[in-house]
Structure formats: structure tokens, C-alpha cells
Design a protein around this motif. Structure first.
Motif, PDB file in Angstrom:
ATOM      1  N   MET A 193       0.436  -1.055  -0.023  1.00  0.00           N
ATOM      2  CA  MET A 193       0.270   0.180  -0.519  1.00  0.00           C
ATOM      3  C   MET A 193       0.501   0.851   0.117  1.00  0.00           C
ATOM      4  O   MET A 193       1.683   1.286   1.072  1.00  0.00           O
ATOM      5  CB  MET A 193      -0.758  -0.481   1.440  1.00  0.00           C
ATOM      6  N   ASN A 194       0.823   2.060  -1.582  1.00  0.00           N
ATOM      7  CA  ASN A 194       1.513   3.258  -0.758  1.00  0.00           C
ATOM      8  C   ASN A 194       0.877   4.688  -1.545  1.00  0.00           C
ATOM      9  O   ASN A 194      -0.614   4.201  -1.319  1.00  0.00           O
ATOM     10  CB  ASN A 194       2.768   2.905  -2.347  1.00  0.00           C
ATOM     11  N   SER A 195       1.109   6.010  -1.116  1.00  0.00           N
ATOM     12  CA  SER A 195       0.419   6.731  -0.831  1.00  0.00           C
ATOM     13  C   SER A 195      -0.847   6.734  -0.543  1.00  0.00           C
ATOM     14  O   SER A 195      -1.716   6.778  -0.792  1.00  0.00           O
ATOM     15  CB  SER A 195       0.285   7.118  -2.766  1.00  0.00           C
ATOM     16  N   LEU A 196      -0.555   6.427   0.526  1.00  0.00           N
ATOM     17  CA  LEU A 196      -2.128   6.110   1.658  1.00  0.00           C
ATOM     18  C   LEU A 196      -2.296   7.383   2.461  1.00  0.00           C
ATOM     19  O   LEU A 196      -2.082   8.366   1.943  1.00  0.00           O
ATOM     20  CB  LEU A 196      -0.681   5.311   3.083  1.00  0.00           C
ATOM     21  N   LYS A 197      -4.158   7.510   2.071  1.00  0.00           N
ATOM     22  CA  LYS A 197      -4.115   8.426   2.455  1.00  0.00           C
ATOM     23  C   LYS A 197      -4.978   8.150   3.907  1.00  0.00           C
ATOM     24  O   LYS A 197      -5.004   6.828   4.212  1.00  0.00           O
ATOM     25  CB  LYS A 197      -5.552   8.872   1.465  1.00  0.00           C
ATOM     26  N   PRO A 198      -5.384   9.699   4.531  1.00  0.00           N
ATOM     27  CA  PRO A 198      -6.192   9.052   6.022  1.00  0.00           C
ATOM     28  C   PRO A 198      -7.853   8.506   5.785  1.00  0.00           C
ATOM     29  O   PRO A 198      -8.225   7.161   6.805  1.00  0.00           O
ATOM     30  CB  PRO A 198      -6.790  10.497   6.310  1.00  0.00           C
ATOM     31  N   GLU A 199      -8.183   8.282   4.766  1.00  0.00           N
ATOM     32  CA  GLU A 199      -9.161   7.083   4.426  1.00  0.00           C
ATOM     33  C   GLU A 199      -8.890   6.017   3.756  1.00  0.00           C
ATOM     34  O   GLU A 199      -9.818   5.206   3.954  1.00  0.00           O
ATOM     35  CB  GLU A 199     -10.162   8.027   3.085  1.00  0.00           C
TER      36      GLU A 199
END
Length: 112
Positions: free
Chosen positions: A82-88
Motif C-alpha cells: 500500500m503506497n500513497s496512503l490516505k487518511p480514508e
């Protein structure tokens, strides 16, 4: 007895990366379709990605281009990069085998 054991979750800042692993104690692992689901607080569990015995993958639109699902049959393990993870992306992530067996889940928390 089938066991799916997830690991690799944790707390990461937005934009960061994590790699989840799912180690499966299950017969004929190589022919089974494996998948990752996630469930955020107050929301329904949703499919994230799946991989067939032939290595074909599908992804939810929300994670396409950021997450990569792979499998190593010799290790009875699937990996979710999982890359460029976002709060969502914050949720409990669950491993699933053959649309039937579930793991216990691993928490992923992405801070903004």
C-alpha cells in the motif's frame, strides 16, 4: 483447520507506505483465490483487492494505482503493498480465502 494470519498493519502518515501480509494455513493454497477487505468505523466491509490462482488481480477503484496485491505460493502468503496512503484508507484490513475463510484483521491507521 484453516488459519489466515494478517500482519504488517500500523500507524503511518499520509503519503506513506505499508505492506500487509497474510499467511495461510490452508490446503491447496496455490489454487485458491485470495483477497483483502477492509472495514472502517461505522462502515460496511468492502473489497480492496483480489488475486486468482493464476495471478490475475482486481482492485477497488479507490486503491487502483496505489495498492499492489501479490502472492508467493511457496510461502502460502499474499502481500498487499500500500503506497500513497490516505487518511480514508484507515480501517481494519482482513484477508479472505475463497470467499469463505477470514483472518482476524490488522489495523491500518493513516494520519493526516
Amino acid at each position: 483447520q484453516v488459519q489466515l494470519v494478517e500482519s504488517g498493519g500500523g500507524l503511518v502518515q499520509a503519503g506513506g507506505s505499508l505492506r500487509l501480509s497474510c499467511a495461510a494455513s490452508i490446503s491447496s493454497f496455490g489454487i485458491r483465490t485470495m483477497a483483502w477487505y477492509r472495514q472502517a468505523p461505522g462502515k460496511q466491509r468492502e473489497s480492496v483487492a483480489s488475486i486468482t490462482s493464476h495471478g490475475s488481480t482486481t482492485y477497488a477503484d479507490s486503491v487502483k494505482g496505489r495498492f499492489t496485491l501479490s502472492r508467493v505460493n511457496a510461502k502460502n502468503t499474499v502481500y498487499l503493498q500500500m503506497n500513497s496512503l490516505k487518511p480514508e484508507d484507515t480501517a481494519v484490513y482482513y484477508c479472505r480465502a475463497d470467499n469463505h475463510y477470514w483472518g482476524q484483521g490488522t489495523q491500518v491507521t493513516v494520519s493526516s
